[in-house]
Design a protein around this motif. Structure first.
Motif, PDB file in Angstrom:
ATOM      1  N   PRO A  25       0.813  -1.229   0.000  1.00 46.74           N
ATOM      2  CA  PRO A  25       0.000   0.000   0.000  1.00 46.74           C
ATOM      3  C   PRO A  25       0.836   1.265   0.000  1.00 46.74           C
ATOM      4  N   TYR A  26       1.903   1.291   0.825  1.00 48.61           N
ATOM      5  CA  TYR A  26       2.764   2.462   0.865  1.00 48.61           C
ATOM      6  C   TYR A  26       3.514   2.630  -0.462  1.00 48.61           C
ATOM      7  N   ALA A  27       3.942   1.526  -1.054  1.00 47.02           N
ATOM      8  CA  ALA A  27       4.669   1.603  -2.334  1.00 47.02           C
ATOM      9  C   ALA A  27       3.775   2.166  -3.432  1.00 47.02           C
ATOM     10  N   LEU A  28       2.507   1.704  -3.478  1.00 49.30           N
ATOM     11  CA  LEU A  28       1.567   2.233  -4.475  1.00 49.30           C
ATOM     12  C   LEU A  28       1.355   3.727  -4.278  1.00 49.30           C
ATOM     13  N   LEU A  29       1.114   4.125  -3.037  1.00 47.91           N
ATOM     14  CA  LEU A  29       0.849   5.540  -2.759  1.00 47.91           C
ATOM     15  C   LEU A  29       2.073   6.386  -3.091  1.00 47.91           C
ATOM     16  N   ALA A  30       3.242   5.913  -2.712  1.00 49.65           N
ATOM     17  CA  ALA A  30       4.464   6.675  -2.991  1.00 49.65           C
ATOM     18  C   ALA A  30       4.713   6.780  -4.494  1.00 49.65           C
ATOM     19  N   ALA A  31       4.454   5.722  -5.240  1.00 48.10           N
ATOM     20  CA  ALA A  31       4.676   5.748  -6.694  1.00 48.10           C
ATOM     21  C   ALA A  31       3.748   6.751  -7.371  1.00 48.10           C
ATOM     22  N   ILE A  32       2.473   6.773  -6.944  1.00 46.48           N
ATOM     23  CA  ILE A  32       1.522   7.709  -7.549  1.00 46.48           C
ATOM     24  C   ILE A  32       1.918   9.149  -7.227  1.00 46.48           C
ATOM     25  N   VAL A  33       2.289   9.403  -5.963  1.00 50.26           N
ATOM     26  CA  VAL A  33       2.696  10.761  -5.572  1.00 50.26           C
ATOM     27  C   VAL A  33       3.946  11.173  -6.338  1.00 50.26           C
ATOM     28  N   ALA A  34       4.898  10.276  -6.464  1.00 49.02           N
ATOM     29  CA  ALA A  34       6.123  10.606  -7.212  1.00 49.02           C
ATOM     30  C   ALA A  34       5.804  10.923  -8.660  1.00 49.02           C
ATOM     31  N   PHE A  35       4.909  10.138  -9.255  1.00 49.02           N
ATOM     32  CA  PHE A  35       4.504  10.398 -10.634  1.00 49.02           C
ATOM     33  C   PHE A  35       3.877  11.780 -10.763  1.00 49.02           C
ATOM     34  N   LYS A  36       3.018  12.118  -9.822  1.00 49.02           N
ATOM     35  CA  LYS A  36       2.345  13.420  -9.874  1.00 49.02           C
ATOM     36  C   LYS A  36       3.357  14.553  -9.685  1.00 49.02           C
ATOM     37  N   VAL A  37       4.281  14.376  -8.780  1.00 44.68           N
ATOM     38  CA  VAL A  37       5.262  15.430  -8.517  1.00 44.68           C
ATOM     39  C   VAL A  37       6.148  15.643  -9.742  1.00 44.68           C
ATOM     40  N   LEU A  38       6.571  14.550 -10.346  1.00 49.50           N
ATOM     41  CA  LEU A  38       7.431  14.668 -11.522  1.00 49.50           C
ATOM     42  C   LEU A  38       6.724  15.331 -12.688  1.00 49.50           C
ATOM     43  N   ASN A  39       5.406  15.174 -12.740  1.00 54.05           N
ATOM     44  CA  ASN A  39       4.631  15.790 -13.816  1.00 54.05           C
ATOM     45  C   ASN A  39       4.048  17.133 -13.401  1.00 54.05           C
ATOM     46  N   VAL A  89      -9.796   9.591  -5.572  1.00 52.49           N
ATOM     47  CA  VAL A  89     -10.235   9.229  -6.934  1.00 52.49           C
ATOM     48  C   VAL A  89     -11.165  10.289  -7.499  1.00 52.49           C
ATOM     49  N   TRP A  90     -12.029  10.841  -6.644  1.00 53.95           N
ATOM     50  CA  TRP A  90     -12.966  11.885  -7.096  1.00 53.95           C
ATOM     51  C   TRP A  90     -12.196  13.124  -7.534  1.00 53.95           C
ATOM     52  N   ARG A  91     -11.088  13.429  -6.789  1.00 51.99           N
ATOM     53  CA  ARG A  91     -10.302  14.585  -7.141  1.00 51.99           C
ATOM     54  C   ARG A  91      -9.385  14.288  -8.334  1.00 51.99           C
ATOM     55  N   ASP A  92      -8.841  13.060  -8.378  1.00 54.76           N
ATOM     56  CA  ASP A  92      -7.906  12.727  -9.464  1.00 54.76           C
ATOM     57  C   ASP A  92      -8.051  11.239  -9.772  1.00 54.76           C
ATOM     58  N   PRO A  93      -8.640  10.863 -10.913  1.00 60.02           N
ATOM     59  CA  PRO A  93      -8.854   9.441 -11.247  1.00 60.02           C
ATOM     60  C   PRO A  93      -7.573   8.634 -11.278  1.00 60.02           C
ATOM     61  N   PHE A  95      -5.609   8.211  -9.034  1.00 59.14           N
ATOM     62  CA  PHE A  95      -5.498   7.479  -7.766  1.00 59.14           C
ATOM     63  C   PHE A  95      -6.333   6.197  -7.761  1.00 59.14           C
ATOM     64  N   GLY A  96      -6.972   5.910  -8.886  1.00 61.27           N
ATOM     65  CA  GLY A  96      -7.579   4.594  -9.030  1.00 61.27           C
ATOM     66  C   GLY A  96      -6.529   3.504  -8.977  1.00 61.27           C
ATOM     67  N   LEU A  97      -5.260   3.884  -9.283  1.00 55.95           N
ATOM     68  CA  LEU A  97      -4.170   2.907  -9.171  1.00 55.95           C
ATOM     69  C   LEU A  97      -3.890   2.511  -7.716  1.00 55.95           C
ATOM     70  N   PHE A  98      -4.432   3.287  -6.784  1.00 56.77           N
ATOM     71  CA  PHE A  98      -4.236   2.980  -5.364  1.00 56.77           C
ATOM     72  C   PHE A  98      -5.299   2.011  -4.826  1.00 56.77           C
ATOM     73  N   THR A  99      -6.371   1.756  -5.616  1.00 58.63           N
ATOM     74  CA  THR A  99      -7.460   0.893  -5.123  1.00 58.63           C
ATOM     75  C   THR A  99      -7.023  -0.546  -4.828  1.00 58.63           C
ATOM     76  N   PRO A 100      -5.927  -1.081  -5.387  1.00 56.83           N
ATOM     77  CA  PRO A 100      -5.505  -2.408  -4.933  1.00 56.83           C
ATOM     78  C   PRO A 100      -5.259  -2.490  -3.424  1.00 56.83           C
ATOM     79  N   ALA A 101      -4.875  -1.348  -2.820  1.00 56.51           N
ATOM     80  CA  ALA A 101      -4.640  -1.369  -1.369  1.00 56.51           C
ATOM     81  C   ALA A 101      -5.928  -1.676  -0.598  1.00 56.51           C
ATOM     82  N   PRO A 102      -7.059  -0.965  -0.847  1.00 56.51           N
ATOM     83  CA  PRO A 102      -8.294  -1.360  -0.163  1.00 56.51           C
ATOM     84  C   PRO A 102      -8.732  -2.787  -0.497  1.00 56.51           C
ATOM     85  N   TYR A 103      -8.480  -3.216  -1.737  1.00 55.99           N
ATOM     86  CA  TYR A 103      -8.808  -4.608  -2.084  1.00 55.99           C
ATOM     87  C   TYR A 103      -8.040  -5.587  -1.179  1.00 55.99           C
ATOM     88  N   VAL A 104      -6.744  -5.317  -1.031  1.00 58.37           N
ATOM     89  CA  VAL A 104      -5.917  -6.219  -0.209  1.00 58.37           C
ATOM     90  C   VAL A 104      -6.463  -6.299   1.208  1.00 58.37           C
TER      91      VAL A 104
END
Length: 420
Positions: A25-39, A89-93, A95-104
């Motif tokens: 879960p932390y890896a997914l969240l960190a990857a998405i945040v890093a992607f957003k920051v880089l862009n 997700v409502w603010r930025d779709p 973050f749908g990439l983070f939904t595997p964490a709630p699934y887990v």
């Protein structure tokens, strides 16, 4: 997928997949945040929500392993994390990439049947992210949106159902193995008990065989040797009365008569020793009194016989063993003790019957005497001990040089007629 919290009746506990719950879960969240920051697409509110999600997972789950077994707290944790994920997700779709964490977390920390709505709610959030590019202002677009969300919900709920069935089957197998193990333990205990009973039955059969053989020998001695000696003595007496004995034969004739009488007395003693007839017609206490009375007259020593407790019937084998123990102990007193008096006590205790034979003789060292028994020097104590222990009893010997001797035989109390 592994389940963390066991349901009632589970055969064994399964530990959660540690890395999947505390790293992914932390890896997914960190990857998405890093992607957003880089862009350059980050917003303070989004970063705040990401920090909140990380803090929520850290404080409610990762640092609280003691809470993992509390379904209520874990339910609150899951609902909170899913709510934060839905806002992201409502603010930025993306973050749908983070939904595997709630699934887990839904599959691992939620118990059935709460797992099903948890998975369905997560599927709605994931489906919403996937259909974010679909315009819902038209009927067609709305239909596509609903189809995407529905497909996500159905697929994930079916997956949860399949996992549940597989988990249930696994638990049933574990329960069957546990039951089989318990049955095997019971079988081993039963086999051990049966082996003990078999050994006990063999001992009883041997004892019964010994008693039958003793009775047979007693009958043989009585019907052959004793009767023959009686006939010899009768003929000698008849010859004396008819004055058919020459004077020079008087002395050897008298010796023959004396020897015949002694042999007859010994034969009768052997018959009496082989056949415990007193037990067939009298209680054990009376039989002991008779044995002690005859022994006292034979050896000229006083014997005091005492019976304590409430007299009750015992199995014949137990009475026979106690009677033989008393006879053997008194025989040892006559042979070795040089005593001035002896005592026999029969005690009917609550759970056993005890026989004590004591004398005030010179005593001995029991260890040395039993060692002599073991090497063939004598068999008195060994025979007594074996006879008593065959009936699950105990034989204790208390003696020391110059302090007399006490022999105590204790046999567990069983109702008359029960297997001894």
């Amino acid at each position: 997928m592994s389940r963390r919290t066991p349901r009632p009746g589970d055969a064994e506990r399964e530990e959660p997949p540690f890395l999947l719950l505390t790293v992914v879960p932390y890896a997914l969240l960190a990857a998405i945040v890093a992607f957003k920051v880089l862009n350059g697409q980050t917003e303070p509110i989004t970063l705040t929500l990401c920090a909140l999600a990380a803090a929520w997972m850290l404080g409610m789950f990762t640092l609280r392993p003691s809470w993992w077994d509390r379904p209520g707290i874990m339910g609150v944790f899951f609902v909170g994390l899913l709510a934060i994920t839905a806002v992201l997700v409502w603010r930025d779709p993306t973050f749908g990439l983070f939904t595997p964490a709630p699934y887990v977390y839904a599959f691992t920390i939620l118990n059935w049947p709460w797992q099903l709505p948890g998975v369905a709610a997560t599927a709605v959030v994931a489906g919403t992210a996937q259909a974010s590019s679909v315009a819902t202002t038209t009927a067609f677009g709305l239909t596509i949106f609903v189809i995407i969300v529905t497909v996500n919900v159905v697929m994930m709920c079916v997956a949860a159902w399949v996992f549940q069935l597989a988990d249930k089957e696994k638990q049933q197998r574990l329960q069957a193995l546990a039951e089989l193990s318990r049955t095997n333990r019971l079988l081993e205990a039963t086999l051990a008990e049966n082996a003990g009973l078999h050994a006990q039955l063999l001992a009883q059969a041997r004892e019964a065989g010994v008693m039958d053989e003793r009775r047979r020998l007693a009958r043989e001695i009585h019907d052959t040797l004793a009767q023959g000696l009686t006939g010899i003595i009768t003929q000698l007496q008849a010859a004396e009365q008819m004055h058919e004995v020459p004077p020079q034969w008087d002395r050897p004739f008298a010796a023959v008569k004396s020897l015949a009488r002694e042999s007859l007395s010994e034969a009768r003693r052997s018959v009496h020793a082989l056949r415990p007839e007193p037990l067939e017609t009298t209680p054990l206490s009376d039989a002991l009194a008779g044995v002690a009375d005859r022994w006292s007259h034979l050896h000229g020593l006083p014997v005091q016989v005492t019976t304590t407790g409430t007299v009750r019937p015992m199995p014949p084998e137990a009475e026979f063993a106690l009677l033989r123990t008393a006879q053997e102990a008194l025989a040892n007193v006559a042979k070795h003790a040089h005593a001035s008096r002896a005592g026999v006590t029969l005690s009917y205790l609550e759970q056993e019957v005890a026989l004590d034979v004591r004398d005030d003789g010179r005593g001995f060292d029991p260890a040395r005497y039993e060692a002599r028994d073991a090497t063939g020097g004598g068999f008195g104590l060994t025979i007594m001990r074996q006879r008593v222990e065959r009936l699950s009893g105990t034989l204790r010997i208390e003696s020391e040089p110059g302090a007399g001797t006490g022999i105590s035989a204790c046999i567990p109390d069983l109702p008359a007629g029960s297997p001894a």
